[in-house]
Motif scaffolding. Structure first.
Motif, PDB file in Angstrom:
ATOM      1  N   GLY A  37       0.917  -1.239  -0.010  1.00  0.00           N
ATOM      2  CA  GLY A  37       0.148   0.026  -0.069  1.00  0.00           C
ATOM      3  C   GLY A  37       0.954   1.080  -0.075  1.00  0.00           C
ATOM      4  O   GLY A  37       0.322   2.214  -0.656  1.00  0.00           O
ATOM      5  N   TYR A  38       1.999   1.245   0.653  1.00  0.00           N
ATOM      6  CA  TYR A  38       2.883   2.254   0.594  1.00  0.00           C
ATOM      7  C   TYR A  38       3.560   2.809  -0.625  1.00  0.00           C
ATOM      8  O   TYR A  38       4.153   3.832  -0.924  1.00  0.00           O
ATOM      9  N   ARG A  39       3.529   1.813  -1.596  1.00  0.00           N
ATOM     10  CA  ARG A  39       3.931   2.029  -2.954  1.00  0.00           C
ATOM     11  C   ARG A  39       2.832   2.450  -3.553  1.00  0.00           C
ATOM     12  O   ARG A  39       2.915   2.459  -5.030  1.00  0.00           O
ATOM     13  N   GLY A  40       1.556   2.482  -3.175  1.00  0.00           N
ATOM     14  CA  GLY A  40       0.689   2.892  -4.183  1.00  0.00           C
ATOM     15  C   GLY A  40      -0.340   1.764  -4.814  1.00  0.00           C
ATOM     16  O   GLY A  40      -1.477   2.292  -5.515  1.00  0.00           O
ATOM     17  N   HIS A  41      -0.205   0.745  -4.359  1.00  0.00           N
ATOM     18  CA  HIS A  41      -1.047  -0.415  -4.714  1.00  0.00           C
ATOM     19  C   HIS A  41      -2.137  -0.673  -3.856  1.00  0.00           C
ATOM     20  O   HIS A  41      -2.112  -0.655  -2.719  1.00  0.00           O
ATOM     21  N   SER A  42      -3.233  -0.889  -4.633  1.00  0.00           N
ATOM     22  CA  SER A  42      -4.638  -1.293  -3.897  1.00  0.00           C
ATOM     23  C   SER A  42      -5.122  -2.342  -4.652  1.00  0.00           C
ATOM     24  O   SER A  42      -4.758  -2.636  -5.918  1.00  0.00           O
ATOM     25  N   SER A  43      -6.294  -2.813  -4.301  1.00  0.00           N
ATOM     26  CA  SER A  43      -7.089  -3.582  -5.017  1.00  0.00           C
ATOM     27  C   SER A  43      -7.775  -3.489  -6.150  1.00  0.00           C
ATOM     28  O   SER A  43      -8.454  -4.069  -6.790  1.00  0.00           O
ATOM     29  N   GLU A  44      -7.622  -1.962  -6.556  1.00  0.00           N
ATOM     30  CA  GLU A  44      -8.317  -1.416  -7.633  1.00  0.00           C
ATOM     31  C   GLU A  44      -7.822  -2.296  -8.972  1.00  0.00           C
ATOM     32  O   GLU A  44      -8.712  -2.621  -9.838  1.00  0.00           O
ATOM     33  N   ILE A  65      -3.787  -2.909   4.322  1.00  0.00           N
ATOM     34  CA  ILE A  65      -4.209  -3.525   2.963  1.00  0.00           C
ATOM     35  C   ILE A  65      -5.056  -2.457   2.331  1.00  0.00           C
ATOM     36  O   ILE A  65      -6.145  -2.020   2.799  1.00  0.00           O
ATOM     37  N   GLU A  66      -4.701  -2.017   1.425  1.00  0.00           N
ATOM     38  CA  GLU A  66      -5.433  -0.934   0.538  1.00  0.00           C
ATOM     39  C   GLU A  66      -6.260  -1.268  -0.221  1.00  0.00           C
ATOM     40  O   GLU A  66      -6.024  -2.224  -1.205  1.00  0.00           O
ATOM     41  N   HIS A  67      -7.365  -0.816  -0.536  1.00  0.00           N
ATOM     42  CA  HIS A  67      -8.369  -1.091  -1.313  1.00  0.00           C
ATOM     43  C   HIS A  67      -8.904   0.394  -2.238  1.00  0.00           C
ATOM     44  O   HIS A  67      -8.504   1.309  -2.119  1.00  0.00           O
ATOM     45  N   GLY A  68     -10.049  -0.078  -2.994  1.00  0.00           N
ATOM     46  CA  GLY A  68     -10.796   0.995  -3.652  1.00  0.00           C
ATOM     47  C   GLY A  68     -12.205   0.368  -3.808  1.00  0.00           C
ATOM     48  O   GLY A  68     -12.618  -0.152  -2.711  1.00  0.00           O
ATOM     49  N   ASP A  69     -12.934   0.771  -4.760  1.00  0.00           N
ATOM     50  CA  ASP A  69     -14.226   0.433  -5.071  1.00  0.00           C
ATOM     51  C   ASP A  69     -14.292  -1.062  -5.471  1.00  0.00           C
ATOM     52  O   ASP A  69     -13.843  -1.425  -6.377  1.00  0.00           O
ATOM     53  N   VAL A  70     -15.236  -1.843  -4.630  1.00  0.00           N
ATOM     54  CA  VAL A  70     -15.366  -3.404  -4.877  1.00  0.00           C
ATOM     55  C   VAL A  70     -16.506  -3.696  -5.498  1.00  0.00           C
ATOM     56  O   VAL A  70     -16.813  -4.724  -5.757  1.00  0.00           O
ATOM     57  N   THR A  71     -17.404  -2.427  -5.780  1.00  0.00           N
ATOM     58  CA  THR A  71     -18.694  -2.727  -6.307  1.00  0.00           C
ATOM     59  C   THR A  71     -18.687  -3.496  -7.637  1.00  0.00           C
ATOM     60  O   THR A  71     -19.437  -4.328  -8.090  1.00  0.00           O
ATOM     61  N   PRO A  72     -17.630  -3.254  -8.571  1.00  0.00           N
ATOM     62  CA  PRO A  72     -17.659  -4.012  -9.970  1.00  0.00           C
ATOM     63  C   PRO A  72     -17.758  -5.346  -9.826  1.00  0.00           C
ATOM     64  O   PRO A  72     -17.955  -5.904 -10.772  1.00  0.00           O
ATOM     65  N   LEU A  73     -17.263  -6.104  -8.559  1.00  0.00           N
ATOM     66  CA  LEU A  73     -17.335  -7.401  -8.517  1.00  0.00           C
ATOM     67  C   LEU A  73     -18.524  -7.908  -8.407  1.00  0.00           C
ATOM     68  O   LEU A  73     -18.923  -8.953  -9.108  1.00  0.00           O
ATOM     69  N   LEU A  74     -19.463  -7.192  -7.713  1.00  0.00           N
ATOM     70  CA  LEU A  74     -21.103  -7.470  -7.679  1.00  0.00           C
ATOM     71  C   LEU A  74     -21.695  -7.272  -9.068  1.00  0.00           C
ATOM     72  O   LEU A  74     -22.392  -8.020  -9.448  1.00  0.00           O
ATOM     73  N   GLU A  75     -21.247  -6.240  -9.759  1.00  0.00           N
ATOM     74  CA  GLU A  75     -21.887  -6.082 -10.888  1.00  0.00           C
ATOM     75  C   GLU A  75     -21.486  -6.796 -11.903  1.00  0.00           C
ATOM     76  O   GLU A  75     -22.142  -7.281 -12.891  1.00  0.00           O
ATOM     77  N   ALA A  76     -20.250  -7.556 -12.110  1.00  0.00           N
ATOM     78  CA  ALA A  76     -19.682  -8.108 -13.223  1.00  0.00           C
ATOM     79  C   ALA A  76     -19.824  -9.688 -12.925  1.00  0.00           C
ATOM     80  O   ALA A  76     -19.963 -10.541 -13.836  1.00  0.00           O
ATOM     81  N   PHE A  77     -20.202 -10.180 -11.757  1.00  0.00           N
ATOM     82  CA  PHE A  77     -20.522 -11.589 -11.461  1.00  0.00           C
ATOM     83  C   PHE A  77     -21.848 -11.799 -10.833  1.00  0.00           C
ATOM     84  O   PHE A  77     -22.070 -11.971  -9.680  1.00  0.00           O
ATOM     85  N   PRO A  78     -22.746 -11.849 -11.579  1.00  0.00           N
ATOM     86  CA  PRO A  78     -24.332 -12.163 -11.313  1.00  0.00           C
ATOM     87  C   PRO A  78     -24.577 -13.396 -10.585  1.00  0.00           C
ATOM     88  O   PRO A  78     -25.393 -13.585 -10.016  1.00  0.00           O
ATOM     89  N   LYS A  79     -23.663 -14.367 -10.820  1.00  0.00           N
ATOM     90  CA  LYS A  79     -23.603 -15.820 -10.135  1.00  0.00           C
ATOM     91  C   LYS A  79     -23.152 -16.033  -8.853  1.00  0.00           C
ATOM     92  O   LYS A  79     -23.081 -16.963  -8.143  1.00  0.00           O
ATOM     93  N   LEU A  80     -22.354 -14.558  -8.567  1.00  0.00           N
ATOM     94  CA  LEU A  80     -21.486 -14.553  -7.377  1.00  0.00           C
ATOM     95  C   LEU A  80     -22.274 -15.104  -6.185  1.00  0.00           C
ATOM     96  O   LEU A  80     -23.478 -14.552  -5.931  1.00  0.00           O
ATOM     97  N   GLU A  81     -22.160 -15.860  -5.290  1.00  0.00           N
ATOM     98  CA  GLU A  81     -22.639 -16.188  -4.046  1.00  0.00           C
ATOM     99  C   GLU A  81     -21.934 -16.240  -2.863  1.00  0.00           C
ATOM    100  O   GLU A  81     -22.476 -15.850  -1.826  1.00  0.00           O
ATOM    101  N   HIS A  82     -20.651 -15.652  -2.828  1.00  0.00           N
ATOM    102  CA  HIS A  82     -19.817 -15.491  -1.783  1.00  0.00           C
ATOM    103  C   HIS A  82     -18.703 -14.487  -2.035  1.00  0.00           C
ATOM    104  O   HIS A  82     -18.052 -14.457  -2.922  1.00  0.00           O
TER     105      HIS A  82
END
Length: 296
Positions: free
Chosen positions: A59-66, A100-117
């Motif tokens: 994260g200190y190097r600018g890496h995130s889950s984006e 642990i650096e993150h960003g917007d995780v909404t795209p995972l829900l939008e891109a995977f309509p069958k996602l259960e977990h």
């Protein structure tokens, strides 16, 4: 592993080397992207069902889950049968949970309509937008500080199939600024008709949460309730005892608490048919300071 080896029980893990702090982090193509590209090229993506994403960079190097979120979501049509994603399978030896650096995780829900977990670890920079997802059954946010924006987005989302919701709320020092009011839509249960397991954990306002839970409509349909890992005291436990009945629960998790022995016995006596976890009893320090189990 060949395509012939693929089974429904296989979990695929994507991760860079957390202990390689050399030139690889400075290369034009980040290590986690190279891992992802090799993963996609080496098998039939349509047969993948479970993905775990580990270390993606410091994260200190600018890496995130984006970046991994973008890579996964852009490949959603090819990974069309994915049912489970764990974003942030990063252990303490690799990074503290607050690093642990993150960003917007909404795209995972939008891109995977069958996602259960969907399981997300880490809260720094984490964002979620209100969304409707018809298949999601489990949603976990593990954090030492869960942003109020995320809590409000969960409450404003429509998850008609969601059975298990677990929020590690954390402390304000690490971004956990949610209030009881932010939890209101979740506690009403209006958008969570299938919810059976609820965790509102690791909070420094655990007594206030317990008092709100004591009258919350959603509780009547729960099988398990977790108010663990936080700063629960006798005041919060008293609210639970004098609120709505909890005898229908299968399990009540209050582990890592600051209850007196007398209050612990009262809880056990009041809930004889419920598995009540009162392990990991803590003592406040001489300044009456109490701490959650997971913060940094």
């Amino acid at each position: 592993m060949t395509d012939e080896d693929l089974t429904e029980g296989v979990t695929w893990r994507l991760a860079a080397d957390p202990f390689d702090h050399g030139k690889k982090e400075e290369e034009a193509v980040p290590a986690i992207q190279r891992e992802f590209e090799a993963f996609m090229a080496g098998r039939d993506p349509g047969r993948v069902r479970e993905i775990v994403v580990g270390w993606w960079g410091a994260g200190y190097r600018g890496h995130s889950s984006e970046l991994p979120v973008r890579l996964l979501s852009e490949a959603g049509d090819r990974l069309r049968n994915v049912r489970s994603i764990f974003l942030g399978d990063i252990e303490q030896e690799e990074a503290e949970i607050s690093w642990i650096e993150h960003g917007d995780v909404t795209p995972l829900l939008e891109a995977f309509p069958k996602l259960e977990h969907l399981h997300v670890r880490g809260g720094s920079g984490l964002r979620l937008r209100p969304v409707r997802h018809g298949a999601l059954r489990t949603l976990w946010f593990e954090s030492g500080g869960l942003p109020a924006e995320v809590v409000r987005a969960v409450g404003a989302s429509e998850f008609p199939a969601l059975e298990d919701l677990d929020l590690w709320l954390g402390v304000e020092e690490y971004g956990g600024d949610a209030t009881v009011a932010d939890l209101g839509p979740i506690l009403s249960g209006e958008r969570l008709p299938a919810l059976r397991c609820l965790g509102l954990q690791d909070s420094e306002i655990q007594d206030e949460i317990a008092a709100a839970v004591a009258t919350a409509p959603v509780v009547a349909r729960l099988e398990t309730l977790a108010l663990a890992m936080g700063t629960l005291t006798d005041a919060g436990a008293e609210a639970l005892l004098t609120g709505q009945p909890l005898t229908h629960l299968r399990r009540l998790d209050l582990s890592h608490h600051f209850l007196s022995e007398e209050m612990a016995e009262r809880l056990r006596a009041a809930l004889p048919g419920v598995e009540v976890d009162l392990s990991d009893r803590q003592e406040a320090d001489e300044d009456d300071w109490r701490y959650v189990a997971i913060s940094e």
